[in-house]
Write an enzyme that holds these catalytic residues in place. Structure first.
Site, PDB file in Angstrom:
ATOM      1  N   ARG A   1      10.110   0.109  23.146  1.00  0.00           N
ATOM      2  CA  ARG A   1      10.677   1.205  23.916  1.00  0.00           C
ATOM      3  C   ARG A   1       9.531   1.946  24.662  1.00  0.00           C
ATOM      4  O   ARG A   1       9.836   2.398  25.751  1.00  0.00           O
ATOM      5  CB  ARG A   1      11.370   2.154  23.056  1.00  0.00           C
ATOM      6  CG  ARG A   1      12.660   1.380  22.206  1.00  0.00           C
ATOM      7  CD  ARG A   1      13.680   2.580  21.700  1.00  0.00           C
ATOM      8  NE  ARG A   1      14.173   3.566  22.531  1.00  0.00           N
ATOM      9  CZ  ARG A   1      14.730   4.587  21.935  1.00  0.00           C
ATOM     10  NH1 ARG A   1      14.542   4.893  20.878  1.00  0.00           N
ATOM     11  NH2 ARG A   1      15.249   5.465  22.959  1.00  0.00           N
TER      12      ARG A   1
ATOM     13  N   CYS B   1      10.104  11.670  21.102  1.00  0.00           N
ATOM     14  CA  CYS B   1      10.897  10.180  20.712  1.00  0.00           C
ATOM     15  C   CYS B   1      11.873  10.067  21.686  1.00  0.00           C
ATOM     16  O   CYS B   1      11.636  10.278  23.108  1.00  0.00           O
ATOM     17  CB  CYS B   1      11.284  10.232  19.582  1.00  0.00           C
ATOM     18  SG  CYS B   1      12.444  11.613  19.108  1.00  0.00           S
TER      19      CYS B   1
END
Length: 278
Positions: free
Chosen positions: A174, A231
């Site tokens: 990611r 995040c």
């Protein structure tokens, strides 16, 4: 101390502690409460990530917006928390409990800890498990005041892209933008370094030793860097924030995280390989 052992918790009663089950499942949000009903630490209250620990979603703020002081106060009232009782959060993999720990501190509560090793450590020790919900004894709603010095906004991050250490806590896939299973845009905030939140654990929910964490974050200067941590939505990043606190490094949480960042059309995005760490 931010971490408490299962053996320590087993000696406490409801007059001393309020136990909060913070398990969650992003893929199946309803699974967490089912897991709680199937077995939890006796006396533990369930706090739902989506409805108890986050505000309703809006245009900005990310997938898990910060709850208001009124919302978090109402939760603490429902849990029966009063000053003098210690809050103990646990989950099954670490980040849910760390998120609760961070929220409590954000709202000015210092007497909050995370169960080292989480629910699995409780089970490993053969300690009792309950399927009964605890008796609800609501307490007066505490007057909570957020501490803005613990959180970074999108504008703050944008302003400090070139002069603050920025930590991306997501998986490497990611982070690089090679695979994005959740958010509609892939990539990272420019200049961010990669420190997967899972790397602060020996086992899910079991934080590594202080010495190991110091080596893990050795390139961060605790005197000057004061990193900003993010995040996908501000939950798993709390694992890194807590781990950094264990080694004396203060960090800011970008609460909206990448899902907030990409909600602004003019936010720059970076993709591609980058060496681990700084």
């Amino acid at each position: 101390m931010s971490l408490k052992s299962a053996k320590w918790l087993a000696t406490k009663n409801s007059d001393e502690v309020v136990i909060v089950d913070c398990r969650y499942d992003l893929a199946q949000p309803a699974q967490a409460v089912r897991d709680y009903r199937q077995g939890h630490i006796p006396g533990a209250h369930f706090a739902d990530l989506e409805s108890d620990l986050c505000a309703p979603k809006g245009r900005h703020g990310g997938r898990h917006p910060l709850p208001s002081a009124i919302q978090f106060s109402a939760l603490l009232s429902r849990l029966g928390w009063v000053e003098g009782k210690q809050l103990i959060a646990y989950d099954s993999e670490g980040s849910g409990a760390a998120h609760f720990w961070w929220l409590a501190r954000y709202f000015g509560i210092e007497d909050v800890s995370v169960l080292q090793g989480g629910f699995q450590e409780w089970l490993n020790l053969g300690l009792p498990v309950s399927t009964d919900p605890p008796e609800i004894k609501p307490s007066p709603s505490p007057n909570l005041v957020p501490e803005p010095s613990l959180v970074a906004t999108r504008d703050f991050v944008l302003e400090h892209l070139n002069n603050r250490v920025l930590i991306d806590s997501r998986s490497y896939e990611r982070y690089t933008g090679f695979h994005e299973p959740i958010d509609p845009i892939a990539g990272r905030i420019p200049g961010a370094y990669h420190f997967d939140y899972k790397e602060v654990y020996n086992l899910p929910g079991e934080y590594r030793s202080v010495e190991t964490l110091e080596r893990h974050f050795s390139e961060i200067d605790p005197e000057t860097d004061f990193p900003i941590v993010y995040c996908g939505s501000g939950v798993s990043a709390c694992s890194n924030v807590l781990a950094l606190s264990l080694i004396g490094v203060p960090a800011l949480l970008y609460a909206g995280s990448f899902s907030d960042w990409i909600s602004y059309a003019d936010s720059p995005i970076e993709r591609g390989d980058q060496a681990h760490g700084i």
